[in-house]
Each structure stands twice: as structure tokens, then as C-alpha cells.
Design a protein around this motif. Structure first.
Motif, mmCIF file in Angstrom:
data_model
loop_
_atom_site.group_PDB
_atom_site.id
_atom_site.type_symbol
_atom_site.label_atom_id
_atom_site.label_comp_id
_atom_site.label_asym_id
_atom_site.label_seq_id
_atom_site.Cartn_x
_atom_site.Cartn_y
_atom_site.Cartn_z
ATOM 1 N N ALA A 51 1.376 -0.692 -0.020
ATOM 2 C CA ALA A 51 0.222 -0.056 0.030
ATOM 3 C C ALA A 51 0.374 1.152 0.306
ATOM 4 O O ALA A 51 -0.033 2.428 -0.032
ATOM 5 N N THR A 52 2.297 0.987 0.315
ATOM 6 C CA THR A 52 3.205 2.256 0.251
ATOM 7 C C THR A 52 4.212 2.550 -0.258
ATOM 8 O O THR A 52 3.592 2.102 -1.287
ATOM 9 N N VAL A 53 5.481 1.931 0.001
ATOM 10 C CA VAL A 53 6.563 1.630 -0.787
ATOM 11 C C VAL A 53 6.280 0.793 -1.746
ATOM 12 O O VAL A 53 7.411 1.018 -3.110
ATOM 13 N N GLY A 54 6.265 -0.132 -2.318
ATOM 14 C CA GLY A 54 6.054 -1.328 -2.863
ATOM 15 C C GLY A 54 7.576 -2.064 -2.661
ATOM 16 O O GLY A 54 8.571 -1.626 -1.856
ATOM 17 N N PHE A 55 7.411 -3.592 -3.099
ATOM 18 C CA PHE A 55 8.486 -4.339 -3.300
ATOM 19 C C PHE A 55 9.831 -3.657 -3.879
ATOM 20 O O PHE A 55 10.579 -3.956 -3.180
ATOM 21 N N GLU A 56 9.379 -3.171 -5.095
ATOM 22 C CA GLU A 56 10.394 -2.871 -5.405
ATOM 23 C C GLU A 56 11.835 -1.469 -5.147
ATOM 24 O O GLU A 56 12.956 -1.968 -4.955
ATOM 25 N N GLU A 57 10.608 -0.621 -4.482
ATOM 26 C CA GLU A 57 11.079 -0.014 -3.906
ATOM 27 C C GLU A 57 12.164 0.036 -2.496
ATOM 28 O O GLU A 57 13.295 0.107 -1.900
ATOM 29 N N LEU A 58 11.202 -0.886 -1.819
ATOM 30 C CA LEU A 58 12.036 -1.887 -1.189
ATOM 31 C C LEU A 58 13.117 -2.681 -1.201
ATOM 32 O O LEU A 58 14.623 -2.147 0.052
ATOM 33 N N GLY A 59 12.743 -3.408 -2.271
ATOM 34 C CA GLY A 59 14.438 -3.802 -2.338
ATOM 35 C C GLY A 59 15.556 -2.826 -2.980
ATOM 36 O O GLY A 59 16.617 -3.014 -2.777
ATOM 37 N N ARG A 60 15.123 -1.643 -3.436
ATOM 38 C CA ARG A 60 16.698 -0.638 -3.138
ATOM 39 C C ARG A 60 16.902 -0.248 -2.124
ATOM 40 O O ARG A 60 18.069 -0.239 -2.034
ATOM 41 N N MET A 61 15.951 -0.199 -1.086
ATOM 42 C CA MET A 61 15.912 0.737 0.600
ATOM 43 C C MET A 61 17.274 -0.781 0.790
ATOM 44 O O MET A 61 18.002 0.193 1.788
ATOM 45 N N THR A 62 16.642 -1.792 1.265
ATOM 46 C CA THR A 62 17.211 -2.883 1.551
ATOM 47 C C THR A 62 18.110 -3.233 0.905
ATOM 48 O O THR A 62 18.916 -4.143 2.028
ATOM 49 N N ASP A 63 19.037 -3.391 -0.614
ATOM 50 C CA ASP A 63 19.336 -4.042 -1.464
ATOM 51 C C ASP A 63 19.238 -5.493 -1.445
ATOM 52 O O ASP A 63 20.067 -6.201 -1.498
ATOM 53 N N LYS A 64 18.420 -5.553 -1.687
ATOM 54 C CA LYS A 64 17.393 -7.102 -1.801
ATOM 55 C C LYS A 64 16.377 -6.657 -2.359
ATOM 56 O O LYS A 64 15.982 -6.148 -3.203
ATOM 57 N N THR A 65 16.709 -8.644 -3.316
ATOM 58 C CA THR A 65 15.660 -8.806 -4.721
ATOM 59 C C THR A 65 14.511 -8.657 -3.701
ATOM 60 O O THR A 65 14.005 -8.979 -3.041
ATOM 61 N N PRO A 66 13.256 -7.854 -4.127
ATOM 62 C CA PRO A 66 11.962 -7.733 -3.994
ATOM 63 C C PRO A 66 11.122 -9.409 -4.033
ATOM 64 O O PRO A 66 10.462 -9.469 -3.155
ATOM 65 N N LYS A 67 11.845 -10.244 -4.978
ATOM 66 C CA LYS A 67 11.166 -11.778 -4.817
ATOM 67 C C LYS A 67 11.643 -11.693 -3.959
ATOM 68 O O LYS A 67 10.671 -13.025 -2.683
ATOM 69 N N SER A 68 13.175 -11.431 -2.908
ATOM 70 C CA SER A 68 13.582 -12.449 -1.779
ATOM 71 C C SER A 68 12.834 -10.934 -0.777
ATOM 72 O O SER A 68 12.239 -12.474 0.627
ATOM 73 N N LEU A 69 12.020 -10.455 -0.588
ATOM 74 C CA LEU A 69 11.491 -9.166 0.275
ATOM 75 C C LEU A 69 10.504 -9.956 0.894
ATOM 76 O O LEU A 69 9.558 -10.273 1.557
ATOM 77 N N MET A 70 9.362 -10.047 -0.285
ATOM 78 C CA MET A 70 8.092 -10.916 -0.776
ATOM 79 C C MET A 70 8.033 -12.513 0.186
ATOM 80 O O MET A 70 7.835 -12.817 0.783
ATOM 81 N N ARG A 71 9.032 -13.264 -0.542
ATOM 82 C CA ARG A 71 9.449 -14.389 0.460
ATOM 83 C C ARG A 71 9.429 -14.306 2.127
ATOM 84 O O ARG A 71 9.358 -15.410 2.066
ATOM 85 N N MET A 72 10.378 -13.582 2.231
ATOM 86 C CA MET A 72 10.174 -13.173 3.406
ATOM 87 C C MET A 72 9.519 -13.602 4.540
ATOM 88 O O MET A 72 8.562 -13.890 5.910
ATOM 89 N N LEU A 73 8.933 -12.696 3.842
ATOM 90 C CA LEU A 73 6.928 -12.151 4.014
ATOM 91 C C LEU A 73 6.537 -12.672 3.955
ATOM 92 O O LEU A 73 4.918 -12.142 4.096
#
Length: 104
Positions: A51-73
Motif C-alpha cells: 500500500a505504500t512503498v512497494g517491493f521494488e522500492e523496498l528492494g532498492r532501500m534494503t539492497d535485497k531483491t523484491p522477490k526475496s523480500l516477498m518470500r521472507m514476508l
């Protein structure tokens, strides 16, 4: 339970216009983690991110791939503490809030 597209759009629209609602989503997710409701916390955190930043931007912020972040959560995901706290730290910075824990 999967969210319907209409519900997701409603949450995103409200999050875009209502900072208090966004902070409430983030706070509720963290409250779930602290209460031991890990799966619920991960799902709420995913809702907040979508609803806010999205996984693409969060991936850039955390230096993780969006897919990895989605899988973690995901419900079956098992994020390490350092990854989870990095995500939370980035989201707090982006939201402009600092959440803390107080004993009752």
C-alpha cells in the motif's frame, strides 16, 4: 485468505491519503511480531508495503531483491532478524516515524 483486488485498491487509496492509517498499519504489524503472532505480522507488513512503498522500492532501500523480500514476508517465509529489522528500519525512515517499545 487472499485479498480481493478491490480491497487492496481500497487499502492503497486510503494509505496514499491518510498518514495516520499508514502508521497504524505499520504499528499493528510490529505489535503482532511482539505478541508472537509472526504470520499475522508478516502479512500485515506485506499489506503495508504493497500500500505504500512497494517491493521494488523496498528492494532498492534494503539492497535485497523484491522477490526475496516477498518470500521472507510470506506465511511460510522465515526472515532472519537482521533482515526483518532492516526492513522495519527502512519503512520507519520512509514513513518519518520512530516506533519504540514500552513496558506496560
Amino acid at each position: 485468505m487472499a485479498l480481493t483486488k478491490g480491497f487492496k485498491e481500497t487499502v492503497q487509496a486510503r494509505a496514499k491519503r491518510d498518514p495516520e492509517f499508514r502508521r497504524g498499519l505499520l504499528t499493528e504489524a510490529l505489535d503482532c511480531f511482539l505478541s508472537g503472532e509472526l504470520d499475522e505480522g508478516k502479512l500485515l507488513l506485506r499489506d503495508y508495503i504493497n500500500a505504500t512503498v512497494g517491493f521494488e522500492e523496498l528492494g532498492r532501500m534494503t539492497d535485497k531483491t523484491p522477490k526475496s523480500l516477498m518470500r521472507m514476508l510470506s506465511v511460510g517465509g522465515n526472515p532472519r532478524a537482521d533482515n526483518l529489522f532492516a526492513i522495519i528500519g527502512c519503512l520507519q525512515a520512509k514513513e518519518g516515524v520512530h516506533l519504540s517499545v514500552m513496558a506496560e
